[in-house]
Scaffold this motif. Sequence first.
Motif, PDB file in Angstrom:
ATOM      1  N   ILE B  66       0.886  -1.173  -0.038  1.00  0.00           N
ATOM      2  CA  ILE B  66       0.040  -0.002   0.007  1.00  0.00           C
ATOM      3  C   ILE B  66       0.885   1.278  -0.052  1.00  0.00           C
ATOM      4  O   ILE B  66       1.849   1.213   0.912  1.00  0.00           O
ATOM      5  CB  ILE B  66      -0.617  -0.051   1.361  1.00  0.00           C
ATOM      6  CG1 ILE B  66      -1.790  -1.317   1.390  1.00  0.00           C
ATOM      7  CG2 ILE B  66      -1.510   1.323   1.586  1.00  0.00           C
ATOM      8  CD1 ILE B  66      -2.976  -1.115   0.410  1.00  0.00           C
ATOM      9  N   PRO B  67       0.635   2.245  -0.837  1.00  0.00           N
ATOM     10  CA  PRO B  67       1.651   3.300  -0.893  1.00  0.00           C
ATOM     11  C   PRO B  67       1.475   4.114   0.731  1.00  0.00           C
ATOM     12  O   PRO B  67       0.440   4.254   1.108  1.00  0.00           O
ATOM     13  CB  PRO B  67       1.046   4.347  -1.815  1.00  0.00           C
ATOM     14  CG  PRO B  67       0.215   3.402  -2.658  1.00  0.00           C
ATOM     15  CD  PRO B  67      -0.477   2.231  -1.971  1.00  0.00           C
ATOM     16  N   GLN B  69       1.534   6.899   1.493  1.00  0.00           N
ATOM     17  CA  GLN B  69       0.586   8.245   1.505  1.00  0.00           C
ATOM     18  C   GLN B  69      -0.863   7.719   1.883  1.00  0.00           C
ATOM     19  O   GLN B  69      -1.646   8.651   2.195  1.00  0.00           O
ATOM     20  CB  GLN B  69       0.428   8.700   0.205  1.00  0.00           C
ATOM     21  CG  GLN B  69       2.060   9.597  -0.149  1.00  0.00           C
ATOM     22  CD  GLN B  69       2.852   8.450  -0.801  1.00  0.00           C
ATOM     23  OE1 GLN B  69       2.632   7.467  -0.718  1.00  0.00           O
ATOM     24  NE2 GLN B  69       3.854   8.894  -1.387  1.00  0.00           N
ATOM     25  N   LEU B  70      -1.355   6.468   1.524  1.00  0.00           N
ATOM     26  CA  LEU B  70      -2.334   6.052   2.007  1.00  0.00           C
ATOM     27  C   LEU B  70      -2.673   5.379   3.323  1.00  0.00           C
ATOM     28  O   LEU B  70      -3.743   5.060   3.769  1.00  0.00           O
ATOM     29  CB  LEU B  70      -3.098   5.393   0.714  1.00  0.00           C
ATOM     30  CG  LEU B  70      -3.133   5.902  -0.650  1.00  0.00           C
ATOM     31  CD1 LEU B  70      -3.650   5.162  -1.692  1.00  0.00           C
ATOM     32  CD2 LEU B  70      -3.767   7.309  -0.631  1.00  0.00           C
ATOM     33  N   GLY B  71      -1.629   4.539   3.491  1.00  0.00           N
ATOM     34  CA  GLY B  71      -1.771   3.560   4.530  1.00  0.00           C
ATOM     35  C   GLY B  71      -0.540   3.014   5.211  1.00  0.00           C
ATOM     36  O   GLY B  71       0.601   3.254   4.486  1.00  0.00           O
ATOM     37  N   TYR B  72      -0.223   2.850   6.311  1.00  0.00           N
ATOM     38  CA  TYR B  72       0.686   2.710   7.223  1.00  0.00           C
ATOM     39  C   TYR B  72       1.618   1.334   7.052  1.00  0.00           C
ATOM     40  O   TYR B  72       0.912   0.271   6.695  1.00  0.00           O
ATOM     41  CB  TYR B  72       0.448   3.025   8.758  1.00  0.00           C
ATOM     42  CG  TYR B  72      -0.184   4.191   8.932  1.00  0.00           C
ATOM     43  CD1 TYR B  72       0.536   5.444   8.767  1.00  0.00           C
ATOM     44  CD2 TYR B  72      -1.583   4.264   9.233  1.00  0.00           C
ATOM     45  CE1 TYR B  72      -0.246   6.611   9.001  1.00  0.00           C
ATOM     46  CE2 TYR B  72      -1.973   5.535   9.533  1.00  0.00           C
ATOM     47  CZ  TYR B  72      -1.647   6.608   9.251  1.00  0.00           C
ATOM     48  OH  TYR B  72      -2.222   7.973   9.296  1.00  0.00           O
ATOM     49  N   ALA B  75       1.945  -3.230   6.603  1.00  0.00           N
ATOM     50  CA  ALA B  75       0.690  -4.092   6.616  1.00  0.00           C
ATOM     51  C   ALA B  75       1.116  -5.112   5.342  1.00  0.00           C
ATOM     52  O   ALA B  75       1.696  -4.647   4.521  1.00  0.00           O
ATOM     53  CB  ALA B  75      -0.492  -3.363   6.291  1.00  0.00           C
ATOM     54  N   ILE B  93      -1.006  -3.331  10.906  1.00  0.00           N
ATOM     55  CA  ILE B  93       0.187  -2.862  11.505  1.00  0.00           C
ATOM     56  C   ILE B  93       0.311  -3.059  12.960  1.00  0.00           C
ATOM     57  O   ILE B  93       1.249  -2.803  13.429  1.00  0.00           O
ATOM     58  CB  ILE B  93      -0.230  -1.217  11.100  1.00  0.00           C
ATOM     59  CG1 ILE B  93      -1.350  -0.902  11.647  1.00  0.00           C
ATOM     60  CG2 ILE B  93       0.391  -0.864   9.671  1.00  0.00           C
ATOM     61  CD1 ILE B  93      -1.643   0.813  11.800  1.00  0.00           C
TER      62      ILE B  93
END
Lengths: 579, 107
Positions: B66-67, B69-72, B75, B93
């Motif tokens: 996941i980029p 910028q969108l998710g931590y 994951a 996460i």
Amino acid sequence: MSEKRLLKPEAVQEVHLETDILIIGAGNAGCFAAIEAKRLNPNLKVTLLEKAHIDRSGCLAAGMDALNTYIKKGKTREDLVRWSRDQVGGGPLREDLTLSMAEYLNRCIEEWEEWGLPIKKDENGEYLARGKWDIAIHGESMKVILAEKVREYNCEVINKVAATSYLVDEGRVVGVTGLGVKDGKFYVVRAGATIVATGGAAGLYKPYTNDGNDCHHQIWYSPFNVGTGYAMGIRIGAEMTTFEMRWCAVRTKDFNGPIDTISVGYNAAMINGRGEKILQTHYSHLGGEAAPRFIRANAPMDEWLTGRGPTYVDTTGMTPEQVKDLKEDYLNERPTFVQFLAARGQDITKEPIEVYGSDPYIVGGHTASGYWINNDRSTTVPGLFACGDVAGGVPNKFVGGCAAEGVLSAIGAVQYVAGLTDRGHTDPEAVKSEKERVYAPMARMAEAGDGVTPGEMEERLQRLMDEYAGGVHQFYRTDHHRLEYALKHIKILQEQVRYLIAEDVFNLLAAHEVIDRLTVAEVLVHHLLYRAETRWPGWQTRADFPEKDEKLNCFVNSRFNPETGAIEMLTRPYEKVVD
Amino acid sequence: MPPRVDNVKCDGCRNEREALCEVICPGNLMALDTETNKGYCRSLRDCWDCMSCTKICPKGAIETRIPYQLGYYPAKLVPFTGTGKMTWTAVDINGKVERFTFRTRNK
């Protein structure tokens, strides 16, 4: 880089092929067309030309969790027309085409199941319903299954070739030229009949999810469907319809994932920042929770604009078992949404899922945009048939309807080929000039070494369309003066195409994708200009004409005049054939 | 959504006619580096995160991220393709693991 750098057009190798039925695009619609053509006449040579690889190309690359048009027991084709009419606010739609599509809907879906697609069942052994017309599936491998069938029927599949332009002989289509996206070769494919099944157009507008970084393609529609089929048709003067009925969808915010899965599948209502059920509280006069899709897409955006944001689907009433089922649904269609929730550390039974509008797309499987076609799916250009997202007039086809239209286009094309007395000629001069056009960005790179990259031009177009032609950052609103501004700059961009540079085949394809998008965008803006009313708020909002004008319940069509270069607009009446 | 290739696990599909990620990517984005013969995504921003490359890789060398910028970070979602079924493992996460198995084909 892995590909040869091919810098001089004269050094490019040519591949010449002949076939009876050529299908451009081996997505869902194209595959069903190919299989049907072989069934009707196994002696015909049937060729699929595919830009990617048939196993995972088109909109079904990742799979699908539902089929949204299946005629269930007790329902009729006429019911489907009435529902579809309501979904587009009373019209226009081609009711004749909707009826003929509906004839093949169930057959395609049931065959897909026989071929291996798992469809969920209810306690009575019937397909598991998810809303009025939808059924739930485990569609992760549905495209792979379809591709196997295409091979079993001995259709020829040419992967990794992107179509560039139709071959035309005295006003009829006799095949297509293409660019080998891996081998860099120039393909000339001559055909008795040609079926275009290239899908719709993404990437015309700037998505709000692109931060100029790794999530540029975090969008609803397949970003590899760039409107090439529309652009090729426009260039030869094929009539197009209803581009102004853009598809914008309500999606999970930031991720841009499917919402109907949750709201229809699990009855989770959309709520605003105040905790109000948006559709019931503020849109009951438009149908409340049963409001048509364009209202559902526009509602959360209106909440933000009115000062009642953010917006959510309320998942907090879901049980842990439902959440598990929901995640399974996502894994069958948009798997990384499950990863997105994991990356936010979000438990959706405690925190609702945020929603927002998508960027707009031109996609004839959802709205009515595309080629103006006859009942046999022939276009206004002889020899050319259209099916699926590229074909217009029939909103709410979805996956099943695109498959059904593939079948119909094959029946039309097989009949056409049977009646042909000659296969026409290919003008070598026209082929040569198309080849020069295709490889021009490489030639410029070799000669001038400087110019405009495809990425730069793509982002310029997307910013322009977003701000002036009703993109998501403008809450889908536009007006006459903004549209005129957009047209002026699209013209400048078209002039600038000669400065496009490509250092390799990968970038050469990207250059043609932006060229095709420019063609589609220009026609789209003309359509938006012509419809001086607001018929489908969100999909089509004219801030300077906020009301619906019943005089405009007709089709807005367009034809590019190859002689003058002008886009000519016309209307066609909406003919109601179902009460 | 950028796919990341583990250069230790990736063998450039030496037993295949062509590298499978390169064949399958619907966006023509995966390629083999001519020097190292390892797979890579040549335009991270253009990926649609369909995970076709991740699913088809015979070495399990590709991870779809996941980029940020969108998710931590960090994951994970790992697919495992069986005969007529798939198993997915998601790790959030906070380290919470979820597993899903379902049919992808009728018998």
